[in-house]
Design a protein around this motif. Sequence first.
Motif, PDB file in Angstrom:
ATOM      1  N   GLY A  79      53.606  17.919  69.461  1.00 36.58           N
ATOM      2  CA  GLY A  79      53.045  19.056  70.178  1.00 36.58           C
ATOM      3  C   GLY A  79      53.608  19.181  71.575  1.00 36.58           C
ATOM      4  N   TRP A  80      53.718  18.054  72.277  1.00 30.52           N
ATOM      5  CA  TRP A  80      54.294  18.090  73.620  1.00 30.52           C
ATOM      6  C   TRP A  80      55.750  18.544  73.587  1.00 30.52           C
ATOM      7  CZ3 TRP A  80      52.227  12.581  75.188  1.00 30.52           C
ATOM      8  CH2 TRP A  80      50.852  12.672  75.467  1.00 30.52           C
ATOM      9  N   MET A  81      56.510  18.055  72.623  1.00 29.84           N
ATOM     10  CA  MET A  81      57.923  18.418  72.546  1.00 29.84           C
ATOM     11  C   MET A  81      58.116  19.905  72.256  1.00 29.84           C
ATOM     12  SD  MET A  81      59.736  15.822  73.317  1.00 29.84           S
ATOM     13  CE  MET A  81      59.773  14.016  73.334  1.00 29.84           C
ATOM     14  N   ASN A  82      57.122  20.535  71.664  1.00 27.91           N
ATOM     15  CA  ASN A  82      57.207  21.965  71.364  1.00 27.91           C
ATOM     16  C   ASN A  82      56.634  22.840  72.473  1.00 27.91           C
ATOM     17  OD1 ASN A  82      58.272  22.739  68.487  1.00 27.91           O
ATOM     18  ND2 ASN A  82      57.213  20.779  68.253  1.00 27.91           N
ATOM     19  N   ASP A  83      56.181  22.249  73.538  1.00 26.67           N
ATOM     20  CA  ASP A  83      55.792  23.000  74.721  1.00 26.67           C
ATOM     21  C   ASP A  83      57.069  23.554  75.357  1.00 26.67           C
ATOM     22  OD1 ASP A  83      55.313  23.596  77.475  1.00 26.67           O
ATOM     23  OD2 ASP A  83      53.600  22.233  77.505  1.00 26.67           O
ATOM     24  N   PRO A  84      57.162  24.849  75.586  1.00 22.68           N
ATOM     25  CA  PRO A  84      58.410  25.410  76.137  1.00 22.68           C
ATOM     26  C   PRO A  84      58.867  24.764  77.435  1.00 22.68           C
ATOM     27  CG  PRO A  84      56.991  27.160  75.339  1.00 22.68           C
ATOM     28  CD  PRO A  84      56.176  25.900  75.256  1.00 22.68           C
ATOM     29  N   ALA A  85      57.917  24.363  78.290  1.00 24.88           N
ATOM     30  CA  ALA A  85      58.304  23.744  79.563  1.00 24.88           C
ATOM     31  C   ALA A  85      58.976  22.399  79.350  1.00 24.88           C
ATOM     32  CB  ALA A  85      57.069  23.578  80.452  1.00 24.88           C
ATOM     33  N   VAL A  86      58.581  21.690  78.306  1.00 22.06           N
ATOM     34  CA  VAL A  86      59.189  20.407  77.970  1.00 22.06           C
ATOM     35  C   VAL A  86      60.486  20.613  77.200  1.00 22.06           C
ATOM     36  CG1 VAL A  86      58.890  18.287  76.614  1.00 22.06           C
ATOM     37  CG2 VAL A  86      56.989  19.170  77.992  1.00 22.06           C
ATOM     38  N   ALA A  87      60.444  21.519  76.212  1.00 27.86           N
ATOM     39  CA  ALA A  87      61.605  21.737  75.349  1.00 27.86           C
ATOM     40  C   ALA A  87      62.826  22.208  76.136  1.00 27.86           C
ATOM     41  CB  ALA A  87      61.260  22.752  74.260  1.00 27.86           C
ATOM     42  N   ALA A  88      62.599  22.872  77.253  1.00 29.71           N
ATOM     43  CA  ALA A  88      63.721  23.368  78.055  1.00 29.71           C
ATOM     44  C   ALA A  88      64.632  22.246  78.517  1.00 29.71           C
ATOM     45  CB  ALA A  88      63.191  24.137  79.260  1.00 29.71           C
ATOM     46  N   PHE A  89      64.079  21.039  78.679  1.00 29.25           N
ATOM     47  CA  PHE A  89      64.876  19.917  79.159  1.00 29.25           C
ATOM     48  C   PHE A  89      65.081  18.835  78.101  1.00 29.25           C
ATOM     49  CE2 PHE A  89      63.112  21.821  83.041  1.00 29.25           C
ATOM     50  CZ  PHE A  89      64.285  22.038  83.741  1.00 29.25           C
ATOM     51  N   TRP A  90      64.101  18.597  77.253  1.00 29.96           N
ATOM     52  CA  TRP A  90      64.235  17.549  76.246  1.00 29.96           C
ATOM     53  C   TRP A  90      64.947  18.033  74.985  1.00 29.96           C
ATOM     54  CZ3 TRP A  90      62.347  12.353  75.969  1.00 29.96           C
ATOM     55  CH2 TRP A  90      61.815  11.886  77.172  1.00 29.96           C
ATOM     56  N   GLU A  91      64.851  19.312  74.688  1.00 26.20           N
ATOM     57  CA  GLU A  91      65.526  19.901  73.526  1.00 26.20           C
ATOM     58  C   GLU A  91      65.177  19.187  72.223  1.00 26.20           C
ATOM     59  OE1 GLU A  91      69.712  20.281  74.289  1.00 26.20           O
ATOM     60  OE2 GLU A  91      69.403  21.676  75.955  1.00 26.20           O
ATOM     61  N   LEU A  92      63.885  18.888  72.050  1.00 28.85           N
ATOM     62  CA  LEU A  92      63.410  18.251  70.835  1.00 28.85           C
ATOM     63  C   LEU A  92      62.317  19.067  70.157  1.00 28.85           C
ATOM     64  CD1 LEU A  92      63.332  14.493  71.915  1.00 28.85           C
ATOM     65  CD2 LEU A  92      64.848  15.540  70.231  1.00 28.85           C
ATOM     66  N   ALA A  93      62.257  20.363  70.451  1.00 28.92           N
ATOM     67  CA  ALA A  93      61.298  21.223  69.767  1.00 28.92           C
ATOM     68  C   ALA A  93      61.653  21.295  68.289  1.00 28.92           C
ATOM     69  CB  ALA A  93      61.310  22.620  70.379  1.00 28.92           C
ATOM     70  N   GLY A  94      60.636  21.432  67.456  1.00 31.50           N
ATOM     71  CA  GLY A  94      60.866  21.518  66.022  1.00 31.50           C
ATOM     72  C   GLY A  94      59.756  20.828  65.255  1.00 31.50           C
ATOM     73  N   PRO A  95      59.962  20.605  63.976  1.00 33.48           N
ATOM     74  CA  PRO A  95      58.933  19.980  63.144  1.00 33.48           C
ATOM     75  C   PRO A  95      58.771  18.508  63.482  1.00 33.48           C
ATOM     76  CG  PRO A  95      60.966  20.209  61.913  1.00 33.48           C
ATOM     77  CD  PRO A  95      61.187  20.927  63.215  1.00 33.48           C
ATOM     78  N   PRO A  96      57.720  17.872  62.929  1.00 29.16           N
ATOM     79  CA  PRO A  96      57.506  16.449  63.197  1.00 29.16           C
ATOM     80  C   PRO A  96      58.710  15.570  62.870  1.00 29.16           C
ATOM     81  CG  PRO A  96      55.562  17.387  62.167  1.00 29.16           C
ATOM     82  CD  PRO A  96      56.616  18.454  62.136  1.00 29.16           C
ATOM     83  N   GLU A  97      59.514  15.985  61.901  1.00 32.37           N
ATOM     84  CA  GLU A  97      60.684  15.183  61.530  1.00 32.37           C
ATOM     85  C   GLU A  97      61.666  15.044  62.695  1.00 32.37           C
ATOM     86  OE1 GLU A  97      58.653  16.606  57.986  1.00 32.37           O
ATOM     87  OE2 GLU A  97      59.415  17.662  59.762  1.00 32.37           O
ATOM     88  N   THR A  98      61.728  16.063  63.548  1.00 31.82           N
ATOM     89  CA  THR A  98      62.616  15.993  64.709  1.00 31.82           C
ATOM     90  C   THR A  98      62.144  14.902  65.676  1.00 31.82           C
ATOM     91  OG1 THR A  98      63.128  18.353  64.522  1.00 31.82           O
ATOM     92  CG2 THR A  98      63.578  17.304  66.643  1.00 31.82           C
ATOM     93  N   THR A  99      60.851  14.890  65.936  1.00 36.38           N
ATOM     94  CA  THR A  99      60.296  13.861  66.809  1.00 36.38           C
ATOM     95  C   THR A  99      60.420  12.479  66.182  1.00 36.38           C
ATOM     96  OG1 THR A  99      58.732  15.471  67.707  1.00 36.38           O
ATOM     97  CG2 THR A  99      58.231  13.151  68.082  1.00 36.38           C
ATOM     98  N   THR A 100      60.151  12.409  64.874  1.00 39.61           N
ATOM     99  CA  THR A 100      60.243  11.124  64.180  1.00 39.61           C
ATOM    100  C   THR A 100      61.636  10.529  64.319  1.00 39.61           C
ATOM    101  OG1 THR A 100      58.549  11.720  62.569  1.00 39.61           O
ATOM    102  CG2 THR A 100      60.077   9.986  61.932  1.00 39.61           C
ATOM    103  N   ALA A 101      62.663  11.352  64.118  1.00 36.48           N
ATOM    104  CA  ALA A 101      64.036  10.852  64.211  1.00 36.48           C
ATOM    105  C   ALA A 101      64.324  10.318  65.603  1.00 36.48           C
ATOM    106  CB  ALA A 101      65.013  11.961  63.842  1.00 36.48           C
TER     107      ALA A 101
END
Length: 233
Positions: A79-101
């Motif tokens: 959920g945090w990774m899909n926050d636009p403010a976070v995704a702008a720098f971490w670039e890990l937005a996406g499904p749980p599989e993205t975070t898992t990897a």
Amino acid sequence: MPPTDSGLGSSSDDTLDLQLPPEFSALFAEGHARRASLDLPATGPLLDNLAGWGAAGTPAGPFELVPVQPARDLALITGWMNDPAVAAFWELAGPPETTTAHLRGQLDGDGRSVPCLGVLDGVPMSYWEIYRADLDPLARYYPARPQDTGIHLLIGGGGDRGRGLGGMLLRATADLVLDHRPQCARVLAEPDLRNTASVAAFLSAGFRYGDEIELPGKRAALMVRDRALRDLL
């Protein structure tokens, strides 16, 4: 290095007001109690048994780095990774599989990088990666020293941003590193130069601006907190 940044999620437009599921607190307490007995990277020598560091005192309450357990923490971090403010720098937005990897790349390793939840006064509210900068690809881009320790972070909820928590928690985390890693002479970070809120938070936490470095995917500010200057900045 993370995909792009050690971001504080600097936007105040905000984003996802994430709610913890009712069962999360119980799972968190149970998992935390079991963690120290497991043979996992967070209990290894490369980061001096990070799982056993305990809490640091802060004006907002005790703060602790608790190593991530995907079965317990995946939904929250995704959920945090899909926050636009976070995704702008971490670039890990996406499904749980993205975070898992992303997490698995560390959890299945030798302990040179440990993903953690930042738990403030009993509430998980941030994500951290504590890593051996001298054993990381980052070491190719600056004059690394043995035992250099790096920090990546994001503040999870929009309500926790923009009120000084970032700098306070960075100082507490750097203190935890220096207290529990006696051979480490300095703590490092490499936020994206565009993330001015993140750079300012590091400066307020006693880090100094060391250099501007070109990394794959970003131009970064090398921020340094020296053990020798710990009580002066």
